[in-house]
Design a protein around this motif. Sequence first.
Motif, PDB file in Angstrom:
ATOM      1  N   GLU A   8       0.936  -1.125  -0.658  1.00 56.82           N
ATOM      2  CA  GLU A   8      -0.170   0.212   0.085  1.00 56.82           C
ATOM      3  C   GLU A   8       1.102   1.033   0.201  1.00 56.82           C
ATOM      4  OE1 GLU A   8      -1.826   0.212   3.339  1.00 56.82           O
ATOM      5  OE2 GLU A   8      -3.132   2.672   3.117  1.00 56.82           O
ATOM      6  N   SER A   9       0.575   2.594  -0.623  1.00 55.84           N
ATOM      7  CA  SER A   9       1.363   2.968  -0.926  1.00 55.84           C
ATOM      8  C   SER A   9       0.602   4.458  -1.179  1.00 55.84           C
ATOM      9  CB  SER A   9       2.547   2.874  -1.843  1.00 55.84           C
ATOM     10  OG  SER A   9       3.238   4.254  -2.057  1.00 55.84           O
ATOM     11  N   GLY A  12       4.806   6.541  -2.985  1.00 62.02           N
ATOM     12  CA  GLY A  12       5.029   5.520  -3.800  1.00 62.02           C
ATOM     13  C   GLY A  12       6.291   5.222  -3.162  1.00 62.02           C
ATOM     14  N   ASN A  13       6.868   6.436  -2.179  1.00 67.23           N
ATOM     15  CA  ASN A  13       7.697   5.478  -1.152  1.00 67.23           C
ATOM     16  C   ASN A  13       7.978   3.846  -0.962  1.00 67.23           C
ATOM     17  OD1 ASN A  13       8.960   8.034  -1.220  1.00 67.23           O
ATOM     18  ND2 ASN A  13       6.860   8.401  -0.365  1.00 67.23           N
ATOM     19  N   VAL A  54       4.319   3.717   7.736  1.00 67.90           N
ATOM     20  CA  VAL A  54       3.892   3.760   9.189  1.00 67.90           C
ATOM     21  C   VAL A  54       2.986   4.581   9.511  1.00 67.90           C
ATOM     22  CG1 VAL A  54       4.546   3.985  11.204  1.00 67.90           C
ATOM     23  CG2 VAL A  54       5.789   2.093   9.941  1.00 67.90           C
ATOM     24  N   HIS A  55       1.556   4.537   9.369  1.00 70.58           N
ATOM     25  CA  HIS A  55       0.738   6.211   9.697  1.00 70.58           C
ATOM     26  C   HIS A  55       0.187   5.922  11.261  1.00 70.58           C
ATOM     27  CE1 HIS A  55      -0.942   7.282   5.659  1.00 70.58           C
ATOM     28  NE2 HIS A  55       0.620   6.957   5.829  1.00 70.58           N
ATOM     29  N   ALA A  56       0.896   6.891  12.130  1.00 71.39           N
ATOM     30  CA  ALA A  56       0.188   6.807  13.505  1.00 71.39           C
ATOM     31  C   ALA A  56       0.837   5.421  14.203  1.00 71.39           C
ATOM     32  CB  ALA A  56      -1.208   7.284  13.933  1.00 71.39           C
ATOM     33  N   PHE A  57       2.282   5.309  13.724  1.00 73.74           N
ATOM     34  CA  PHE A  57       3.142   4.616  14.653  1.00 73.74           C
ATOM     35  C   PHE A  57       1.758   2.802  14.141  1.00 73.74           C
ATOM     36  CE2 PHE A  57       2.248   7.679  17.512  1.00 73.74           C
ATOM     37  CZ  PHE A  57       3.893   7.743  18.124  1.00 73.74           C
ATOM     38  N   SER A  64      -6.616   7.553   8.718  1.00 74.86           N
ATOM     39  CA  SER A  64      -6.015   8.343   8.356  1.00 74.86           C
ATOM     40  C   SER A  64      -5.539   8.488   6.726  1.00 74.86           C
ATOM     41  CB  SER A  64      -4.240   7.447   8.903  1.00 74.86           C
ATOM     42  OG  SER A  64      -4.251   6.342   7.822  1.00 74.86           O
ATOM     43  N   VAL A  68      -5.111  12.020   4.898  1.00 74.96           N
ATOM     44  CA  VAL A  68      -4.278  12.924   3.949  1.00 74.96           C
ATOM     45  C   VAL A  68      -5.292  13.903   2.712  1.00 74.96           C
ATOM     46  CG1 VAL A  68      -2.315  12.346   2.237  1.00 74.96           C
ATOM     47  CG2 VAL A  68      -2.475  11.577   4.331  1.00 74.96           C
ATOM     48  N   ARG A 107       9.075   4.309   7.353  1.00 79.62           N
ATOM     49  CA  ARG A 107       9.228   4.771   8.310  1.00 79.62           C
ATOM     50  C   ARG A 107       9.671   6.086   8.810  1.00 79.62           C
ATOM     51  NH1 ARG A 107      10.706   0.667  12.266  1.00 79.62           N
ATOM     52  NH2 ARG A 107       9.697  -0.671  12.074  1.00 79.62           N
ATOM     53  N   ILE A 140      12.534   6.893   5.506  1.00 85.18           N
ATOM     54  CA  ILE A 140      11.927   8.463   4.491  1.00 85.18           C
ATOM     55  C   ILE A 140      12.608   9.080   5.225  1.00 85.18           C
ATOM     56  CG2 ILE A 140      10.499   6.824   3.648  1.00 85.18           C
ATOM     57  CD1 ILE A 140       8.816   9.126   6.014  1.00 85.18           C
TER      58      ILE A 140
HETATM   59  C1  LIG Z   1      -1.204  10.155   8.578  1.00 82.32           C
HETATM   60  C2  LIG Z   1       0.298  10.073   8.698  1.00 82.32           C
HETATM   61  C3  LIG Z   1       0.873   9.778   9.919  1.00 82.32           C
HETATM   62  C4  LIG Z   1       2.145   9.096   9.702  1.00 82.32           C
HETATM   63  N1  LIG Z   1       2.563   8.435  11.156  1.00 82.32           N
HETATM   64  C5  LIG Z   1       3.897   8.309  11.463  1.00 82.32           C
HETATM   65  C6  LIG Z   1       4.172   7.452  12.583  1.00 82.32           C
HETATM   66  O1  LIG Z   1       3.670   7.482  13.613  1.00 82.32           O
HETATM   67  N2  LIG Z   1       5.967   7.125  12.158  1.00 82.32           N
HETATM   68  C7  LIG Z   1       6.068   7.678  11.010  1.00 82.32           C
HETATM   69  O2  LIG Z   1       7.469   6.811  11.330  1.00 82.32           O
HETATM   70  N3  LIG Z   1       6.308   8.152   9.790  1.00 82.32           N
HETATM   71  C8  LIG Z   1       4.834   8.346   9.926  1.00 82.32           C
HETATM   72  N4  LIG Z   1       4.312   9.106   8.743  1.00 82.32           N
HETATM   73  C9  LIG Z   1       4.718   9.365   7.701  1.00 82.32           C
HETATM   74  C10 LIG Z   1       4.761   7.955   6.915  1.00 82.32           C
HETATM   75  O3  LIG Z   1       5.511   6.692   7.317  1.00 82.32           O
HETATM   76  C11 LIG Z   1       5.489   8.342   5.426  1.00 82.32           C
HETATM   77  O4  LIG Z   1       4.405   8.896   4.665  1.00 82.32           O
HETATM   78  C12 LIG Z   1       5.531   7.123   4.377  1.00 82.32           C
HETATM   79  O5  LIG Z   1       6.552   6.059   4.673  1.00 82.32           O
HETATM   80  C13 LIG Z   1       5.877   7.290   2.587  1.00 82.32           C
HETATM   81  O6  LIG Z   1       5.481   6.029   2.079  1.00 82.32           O
HETATM   82  P1  LIG Z   1       4.211   6.230   0.898  1.00 82.32           P
HETATM   83  O7  LIG Z   1       5.145   7.856  -0.268  1.00 82.32           O
HETATM   84  O8  LIG Z   1       4.509   4.686   0.608  1.00 82.32           O
HETATM   85  O9  LIG Z   1       2.706   6.747   1.393  1.00 82.32           O
HETATM   86  C14 LIG Z   1       3.048   9.382   8.544  1.00 82.32           C
HETATM   87  C15 LIG Z   1       2.494   9.478   7.439  1.00 82.32           C
HETATM   88  C16 LIG Z   1       1.011  10.177   7.408  1.00 82.32           C
HETATM   89  C17 LIG Z   1       0.142  10.898   5.939  1.00 82.32           C
END
Ligand SMILES: Cc1cc2nc3c(=O)[nH]c(=O)nc-3n(C[C@H](O)[C@H](O)[C@H](O)COP(=O)(O)O)c2cc1C
Length: 172
Positions: A8-9, A12-13, A54-57, A64, A68, A107, A140
């Motif tokens: 799930e992304s 794109g990361n 990871v979203h909110a741990f 969530s 966004v 994360r 990230i």
């Molecule tokens: C709503 C939200 C909550 C997040 N909470 C965390 C978190 O608790 N811990 C963390 O390490 N990163 C957190 N992140 C950062 C995400 O891990 C990061 O957006 C994700 O790795 C990007 O990957 P993607 O491009 O595949 O979505 C959060 C991001 C969003 C949008």
Amino acid sequence: MPAIVVYESLWGNTAAIAHAIGEGIGEGTLVRHTGEIEPAEAASAHLLVLGAPVHAFNLPTESSKKSVAERPLTPGDFAPDVSQPPLRAWLEGLPQASAVAAAFDTRVRGPLGHGGASRIEKALTELGYRIADRSQGFYIVNQKNVKAAASMLRAGEIDRAHEWGQLLASRA
Ligand SMILES: Cc1cc2nc3c(=O)[nH]c(=O)nc-3n(C[C@H](O)[C@H](O)[C@H](O)COP(=O)(O)O)c2cc1C
């Protein structure tokens, strides 16, 4: 059946890490987001790798992702894809199997980052999958404005994902 990587992304990361893992596993590996493959098909893989941000741990939720989707974009921002089903929900449809499997997440480095991959690994274990290697977090950079797909990854993480894929293939 081939090896399958499901992710799930939003920006794109996680997708880029999933594709690097798939390339590391080797030719013929299917790499699909949660909207592109049914859990029943994924369960037929001899090696199944699952990943999410990871979203909110924890793993992302509809809520969530809604938060966004509601954020205003600044000019030039790369829009998130909030249409993919959360891996959390997709996992509920995953049948029991004894295939080899592994979990990853993307994360921020440090205590904030925990809670995604370990959740996936726990679900896989409960369903009978055999864990090939301990779950991995790929890091990230904490960016506010995203200007291009996969632009939040720290340097070196794609190579690390590729190497991890090779390791998983050697254990499957
Ligand atoms: C709503 C939200 C909550 C997040 N909470 C965390 C978190 O608790 N811990 C963390 O390490 N990163 C957190 N992140 C950062 C995400 O891990 C990061 O957006 C994700 O790795 C990007 O990957 P993607 O491009 O595949 O979505 C959060 C991001 C969003 C949008």
